[in-house]
Write an enzyme that holds these catalytic residues in place. Structure first.
Site, PDB file in Angstrom:
ATOM      1  N   GLY A   1       0.630  -4.844   0.941  1.00 51.84           N
ATOM      2  CA  GLY A   1      -0.564  -4.838   0.104  1.00 51.84           C
ATOM      3  C   GLY A   1      -0.341  -5.485  -1.254  1.00 51.84           C
TER       4      GLY A   1
ATOM      5  N   GLU B   1      -0.857  -9.061  -0.604  1.00 50.20           N
ATOM      6  CA  GLU B   1      -2.294  -9.215  -0.336  1.00 50.20           C
ATOM      7  C   GLU B   1      -3.122  -9.110  -1.617  1.00 50.20           C
ATOM      8  OE1 GLU B   1      -1.716  -6.169   2.717  1.00 50.20           O
ATOM      9  OE2 GLU B   1      -2.893  -7.418   4.081  1.00 50.20           O
TER      10      GLU B   1
ATOM     11  N   ALA C   1       0.859  -1.170   0.000  1.00 47.09           N
ATOM     12  CA  ALA C   1       0.000   0.000   0.000  1.00 47.09           C
ATOM     13  C   ALA C   1       0.903   1.231   0.000  1.00 47.09           C
ATOM     14  CB  ALA C   1      -0.890  -0.011   1.234  1.00 47.09           C
TER      15      ALA C   1
ATOM     16  N   GLU D   1       4.582  -5.176   7.221  1.00 46.30           N
ATOM     17  CA  GLU D   1       3.892  -4.077   7.917  1.00 46.30           C
ATOM     18  C   GLU D   1       4.384  -3.879   9.348  1.00 46.30           C
ATOM     19  OE1 GLU D   1       2.371  -6.426   6.105  1.00 46.30           O
ATOM     20  OE2 GLU D   1       0.936  -5.480   4.757  1.00 46.30           O
TER      21      GLU D   1
HETATM   22  C1  HXC Z   1       5.100   4.324  -1.048  1.00 51.00           C
HETATM   23  C2  HXC Z   1       6.976   3.326  -1.885  1.00 51.00           C
HETATM   24  C3  HXC Z   1       6.593   2.080  -1.370  1.00 51.00           C
HETATM   25  C4  HXC Z   1       5.351   2.013  -0.657  1.00 51.00           C
HETATM   26  C5  HXC Z   1       8.459   1.827  -2.374  1.00 51.00           C
HETATM   27  N1  HXC Z   1       8.142   3.117  -2.503  1.00 51.00           N
HETATM   28  N2  HXC Z   1       7.529   1.168  -1.680  1.00 51.00           N
HETATM   29  N3  HXC Z   1       6.232   4.429  -1.738  1.00 51.00           N
HETATM   30  N4  HXC Z   1       4.645   3.155  -0.523  1.00 51.00           N
HETATM   31  N5  HXC Z   1       4.881   0.858  -0.148  1.00 51.00           N
HETATM   32  C6  HXC Z   1       8.913   4.173  -3.180  1.00 51.00           C
HETATM   33  C7  HXC Z   1      10.119   4.568  -2.394  1.00 51.00           C
HETATM   34  O1  HXC Z   1       9.781   5.475  -1.392  1.00 51.00           O
HETATM   35  C8  HXC Z   1      10.970   5.191  -3.457  1.00 51.00           C
HETATM   36  O2  HXC Z   1      10.496   6.493  -3.739  1.00 51.00           O
HETATM   37  C9  HXC Z   1      10.674   4.343  -4.669  1.00 51.00           C
HETATM   38  O3  HXC Z   1       9.437   3.700  -4.394  1.00 51.00           O
HETATM   39  C10 HXC Z   1      11.700   3.256  -4.905  1.00 51.00           C
HETATM   40  O4  HXC Z   1      11.856   2.518  -3.705  1.00 51.00           O
HETATM   41  P1  HXC Z   1      13.271   2.255  -3.016  1.00 51.00           P
HETATM   42  O5  HXC Z   1      13.011   1.944  -1.595  1.00 51.00           O
HETATM   43  O6  HXC Z   1      14.221   3.352  -3.318  1.00 51.00           O
HETATM   44  O7  HXC Z   1      13.734   0.961  -3.814  1.00 51.00           O
HETATM   45  P2  HXC Z   1      14.713  -0.216  -3.303  1.00 51.00           P
HETATM   46  O8  HXC Z   1      15.853   0.391  -2.527  1.00 51.00           O
HETATM   47  O9  HXC Z   1      14.997  -1.038  -4.494  1.00 51.00           O
HETATM   48  O10 HXC Z   1      13.848  -1.050  -2.244  1.00 51.00           O
HETATM   49  C11 HXC Z   1      12.680  -1.744  -2.665  1.00 51.00           C
HETATM   50  C12 HXC Z   1      11.857  -2.151  -1.433  1.00 51.00           C
HETATM   51  C13 HXC Z   1      11.545  -0.910  -0.568  1.00 51.00           C
HETATM   52  C14 HXC Z   1      12.634  -3.182  -0.595  1.00 51.00           C
HETATM   53  C15 HXC Z   1      10.560  -2.817  -1.951  1.00 51.00           C
HETATM   54  O11 HXC Z   1      11.003   0.093  -1.426  1.00 51.00           O
HETATM   55  C16 HXC Z   1      10.561  -1.138   0.521  1.00 51.00           C
HETATM   56  O12 HXC Z   1      10.887  -1.736   1.569  1.00 51.00           O
HETATM   57  N6  HXC Z   1       9.317  -0.676   0.339  1.00 51.00           N
HETATM   58  C17 HXC Z   1       8.254  -0.757   1.360  1.00 51.00           C
HETATM   59  C18 HXC Z   1       7.744  -2.166   1.481  1.00 51.00           C
HETATM   60  C19 HXC Z   1       6.654  -2.213   2.528  1.00 51.00           C
HETATM   61  O13 HXC Z   1       6.861  -1.914   3.721  1.00 51.00           O
HETATM   62  N7  HXC Z   1       5.446  -2.571   2.103  1.00 51.00           N
HETATM   63  C20 HXC Z   1       4.329  -2.682   2.993  1.00 51.00           C
HETATM   64  C21 HXC Z   1       3.606  -1.368   2.952  1.00 51.00           C
HETATM   65  S1  HXC Z   1       2.274  -1.323   4.084  1.00 51.00           S
HETATM   66  P3  HXC Z   1      11.477   7.761  -3.843  1.00 51.00           P
HETATM   67  O14 HXC Z   1      10.544   8.891  -4.067  1.00 51.00           O
HETATM   68  O15 HXC Z   1      12.228   7.812  -2.557  1.00 51.00           O
HETATM   69  O16 HXC Z   1      12.338   7.423  -5.023  1.00 51.00           O
HETATM   70  C22 HXC Z   1       1.071  -2.215   3.369  1.00 51.00           C
HETATM   71  C23 HXC Z   1      -0.174  -2.515   4.097  1.00 51.00           C
HETATM   72  C24 HXC Z   1      -0.437  -1.582   5.147  1.00 51.00           C
HETATM   73  O17 HXC Z   1       1.135  -2.619   2.283  1.00 51.00           O
HETATM   74  C25 HXC Z   1      -1.579  -2.133   5.945  1.00 51.00           C
HETATM   75  C26 HXC Z   1      -1.759  -1.451   7.202  1.00 51.00           C
HETATM   76  C27 HXC Z   1      -2.335  -0.052   7.114  1.00 51.00           C
END
Ligand code: HXC
Length: 260
Positions: free
Chosen positions: A111, A114, A68, A134
């Site tokens: 997400g 999911e 998400a 998460e």
């Molecule tokens: C918003 C995101 C994002 C996300 C990545 N980006 N994931 N933006 N929401 N979930 C953005 C980064 O901020 C970054 O933007 C760009 O995408 C590239 O990501 P990087 O991190 O620079 O890439 P990399 O170093 O290759 O790492 C990839 C990654 C990492 C390991 C997937 O991006 C990451 O850990 N993302 C989050 C994963 C996560 O926690 N997902 C769960 C989300 S919560 P900029 O602008 O900086 O270039 C969820 C459910 C929530 O899904 C439910 C409860 C409410």
């Protein structure tokens, strides 16, 4: 039909198959509100369109979806999240009756994992990574992960993934029952399209009812599910496709289903 929904997704149709490609490459296809609405609207429109019989949902080579959209959510209050029932519209996707094949390359996290689990068949590339990170954000899965992952892989692995945020690779995901098939990364979309095309050759109502019957296995006690299955099985004898399918078998030819 080929469309762009304010850029967040791209859609196309080919021979009975609708294809949705998540298209926020700079955010690794993070699922913001607009993306949710666009995906659900596209899928619902194809359900109403009898020329479309199956859907493929995919992302990019690097990410199916990295979750998400964290940035969109981060400053929201409890009241805002609750009042808007954040993520509730994803429920509509799971109510779409057409079979949906997820083609997963790269990250399917949070997400993204999911969303893949809302689909009916998951094809994963060898380099795909599934996870529910998460907990690292101080929250828990919010689009079904605690329920669907547990049903898919069992308590042991679901607890491991959700409590530690450990990602699993495609092979582990297949062994655990999360993924239907693992193929080379560059074969993922083609394989998903072939699967969807195969489904699209069948009787459309039979495929939709098959999906509904398998889905009932997760919603009902066994006796009720078995009765539901039998009633649906009986009802298909009202279709021309049943007559054609069984006649074709007896005549040693391929069936030509009318409703496909
Ligand atoms: C918003 C995101 C994002 C996300 C990545 N980006 N994931 N933006 N929401 N979930 C953005 C980064 O901020 C970054 O933007 C760009 O995408 C590239 O990501 P990087 O991190 O620079 O890439 P990399 O170093 O290759 O790492 C990839 C990654 C990492 C390991 C997937 O991006 C990451 O850990 N993302 C989050 C994963 C996560 O926690 N997902 C769960 C989300 S919560 P900029 O602008 O900086 O270039 C969820 C459910 C929530 O899904 C439910 C409860 C409410």
């Amino acid at each position: 039909d080929s469309g762009q929904h304010e850029g967040v997704i791209r859609t196309e149709t080919r021979d009975g198959v609708g294809v949705i490609r998540l298209n926020r490459p700079k955010a690794l296809n993070a699922l913001n509100y607009d993306t949710m609405v666009a995906v659900v609207d596209a899928a619902e429109a194809w359900e109403r369109d009898e020329s479309i019989s199956a859907i493929v949902l995919t992302g990019s080579e690097k990410a199916f979806a990295a979750g998400a959209d964290i940035k969109e959510m981060s400053s929201k209050s409890y009241t805002e999240m609750y009042q808007s029932d954040w993520f509730a519209q994803w429920q509509r996707l799971t109510q779409v009756r057409l079979p949906i094949v997820a083609a997963v390359n790269g990250y399917a996290l949070g997400g993204g994992c999911e969303l893949a689990m809302m689909c009916d068949i998951i094809v994963a590339g060898e380099g795909a990574k599934f996870g529910q990170p998460e907990i690292n954000l101080g929250v828990i899965p919010g689009m079904g992960g605690s329920q669907r992952l547990t049903r898919a892989v069992g308590k042991a692995k679901a607890m491991d993934m959700i409590l530690t945020a450990r990602n699993i690779g495609a092979d582990e995901a297949e062994r655990a029952g999360l993924v239907s098939r693992v193929v080379a990364d560059d074969a993922v979309v083609d394989t998903a399209l072939q699967i969807a095309d195969t489904i699209a050759q069948k009787s459309r109502p039979a495929a939709m009812l098959a999906k509904e019957a398998v889905g009932a296995a997760f919603e009902t006690p066994l006796a009720q599910g078995l009765t539901f299955e039998r009633r649906v099985f009986h009802s298909l004898f009202a279709t021309e496709d049943q007559k054609e399918g069984m006649a074709a078998f007896a005549e040693r030819r391929d069936p030509t289903f009318k409703n496909r």
